[in-house]
Design an enzyme around this catalytic site. Structure first.
Site, PDB file in Angstrom:
ATOM      1  N   SER A   1       0.853  -1.188   0.000  1.00  0.00           N
ATOM      2  CA  SER A   1       0.000   0.000   0.000  1.00  0.00           C
ATOM      3  C   SER A   1       0.887   1.236   0.000  1.00  0.00           C
ATOM      4  CB  SER A   1      -0.954  -0.028   1.196  1.00  0.00           C
ATOM      5  OG  SER A   1      -1.909   1.009   1.107  1.00  0.00           O
ATOM      6  N   THR A   2       0.734   2.118   0.978  1.00  0.00           N
ATOM      7  CA  THR A   2       1.487   3.375   1.007  1.00  0.00           C
ATOM      8  C   THR A   2       2.995   3.120   0.919  1.00  0.00           C
ATOM      9  OG1 THR A   2      -0.233   4.225   2.462  1.00  0.00           O
ATOM     10  CG2 THR A   2       1.759   5.555   2.231  1.00  0.00           C
TER      11      THR A   2
ATOM     12  N   HIS B   1      -2.473  -1.134  -3.511  1.00  0.00           N
ATOM     13  CA  HIS B   1      -3.634  -0.251  -3.347  1.00  0.00           C
ATOM     14  C   HIS B   1      -3.446   0.995  -4.203  1.00  0.00           C
ATOM     15  CE1 HIS B   1      -4.207  -2.089   0.940  1.00  0.00           C
ATOM     16  NE2 HIS B   1      -4.707  -2.858  -0.004  1.00  0.00           N
TER      17      HIS B   1
ATOM     18  N   MET C   1      -0.156   1.181   5.215  1.00  0.00           N
ATOM     19  CA  MET C   1      -0.909   1.447   6.436  1.00  0.00           C
ATOM     20  C   MET C   1      -2.048   0.455   6.591  1.00  0.00           C
ATOM     21  SD  MET C   1      -2.984   4.859   7.564  1.00  0.00           S
ATOM     22  CE  MET C   1      -3.666   5.024   9.210  1.00  0.00           C
TER      23      MET C   1
ATOM     24  N   ASP D   1      -4.458  -4.794   5.973  1.00  0.00           N
ATOM     25  CA  ASP D   1      -4.789  -5.629   4.819  1.00  0.00           C
ATOM     26  C   ASP D   1      -3.595  -6.516   4.465  1.00  0.00           C
ATOM     27  OD1 ASP D   1      -6.249  -6.662   2.689  1.00  0.00           O
ATOM     28  OD2 ASP D   1      -5.552  -5.122   1.294  1.00  0.00           O
TER      29      ASP D   1
END
Length: 354
Positions: A176-177, A202, A295, A298
């Site tokens: 993600s991030t 993501h 973050m 998930d």
């Protein structure tokens, strides 16, 4: 009381500035300290007060967002979140912005329905919080998010003992991030005969296609945005398209992906947990799970399911993560066989697939 996250919004549209201000100020932990219609005005604001996070449009008059971002990262690194319309030019520029140090990309919210508006609002707030915790400006060379739905919404749980063994290896990656840079580092280290790789990053729709095209130019292996039915092959990485879930499936000795719609899982679509659970089911001990920077949580439970199915599992360490959220949650669950720096993950994957 903990200080609020101070945000500077930079966008030439007064409507967008107003909309983002209302969204961000609706969360008690965030405060929009100022807005700016162009980068020059934004620079003046930063001289008076340094924000914790900047949201930045990429297509603006006077100075484009990409030029402004490069100036920020060279002079005073601040976490920057790119907010872009879904245009070909804007999408390509936003992908370049990630290479220059932006921590995340968001699409401008649309008032299509109450549900989509609430989803967009929730995602924007989560990303601003993630950005405030990130390490800005890093170009790597080598508050927990409450889940909305689990992977049960897309694929039922299963018994690992039912797995049929095959010989072909599959690598499933979630991020993600900060993940766009981490994935680039990982894939650039892969040789032409690398095992088939399936990836959930993501990212909004359309951006994943530009991201895949960019990686395909940089890497020795082939990288493409996944399409329903695509085979998982040696020397190829498939990236889940934004706003669609991706599941690994198998037909005989052939692995392939299923790309389908569905609800948000852990507030995301695509969701890492969905990919990891399907990999556990259909590849089991012949798979390797890798959970990178990001973050929230998930992928943590999915990585544990992969481990329980016999897969080898890896989590990125805190030092090399832009945001140590998802890997941290997996480590808490004892889901990771190894916790490694980003620069060591590719070699570990190759060692496990010999």
């Amino acid at each position: 009381m903990k200080n609020k996250i101070k945000v500077l919004i930079v966008d030439d549209s007064a409507v967008v500035r107003k909309m983002l201000t209302e969204i961000l100020n609706s969360d008690s932990t965030i405060e929009v300290m100022a807005t700016a219609s162009d980068p020059y005005f934004a620079a003046t604001k930063i001289q008076h007060e340094v924000p914790d996070v900047i949201t930045l449009d990429v297509e603006m008059p006077k100075m484009d967002g990409l030029t402004f971002l490069r100036k920020i990262m060279s002079q005073h690194p601040i976490p920057v979140v790119i907010i872009s319309s879904l245009t070909d030019k804007g999408t390509e520029t936003a992908i370049k912005a990630l290479e220059y140090g932006a921590v995340e990309v968001i699409t401008k919210p649309k008032l299509e329905s109450d549900e989509s508006w609430e989803d967009s609002k929730m995602r924007i707030i989560d990303i601003i919080k993630a950005a405030s915790l990130s390490k800005p400006g890093r170009k790597t060379q080598f508050e927990k998010v409450a889940p909305k739905l689990s992977a049960d919404a897309m694929i039922s749980s299963f018994s690992p003992t039912s797995m049929i063994k095959t010989t072909e290896k599959v690598v499933a990656v979630g991020a993600s991030t900060g993940g766009t840079e981490a994935i680039r580092v990982l894939l650039e280290a892969m040789p032409l005969d690398a095992p088939g790789i399936v990836i959930v990053q993501h990212m909004p729709e359309l951006f994943t296609k530009s991201f895949a095209l960019r990686l395909n130019e940089l890497c020795r292996i082939t990288v493409k945005e996944a399409e329903n039915g695509d085979s998982v092959l040696r020397g190829r990485a498939l990236i889940a398209p934004g706003n669609k879930h991706m599941l690994l499936k198998r037909s005989g000795a052939r692995y392939y992906v299923e790309v389908k719609d569905g609800p948000l899982v852990n507030r995301h679509k695509p969701a890492v947990d969905v990919l990891f659970r399907s990999t556990a089911r259909y590849a089991g001990a012949n798979s390797i799970g890798v959970l990178l920077t990001g973050m929230g949580d998930d992928g943590a439970k999915g990585l544990l399911e992969m481990k329980q199915a016999g897969a080898k599992t890896i989590a990125q360490d805190e030092k090399s993560s832009v945001v140590f959220g998802m890997p941290k949650e997996a480590i808490k669950l004892d889901a990771a066989d190894k916790v490694l720096s980003l620069e060591l993950i590719a070699s570990q994957i190759l060692k496990l697939t010999l």
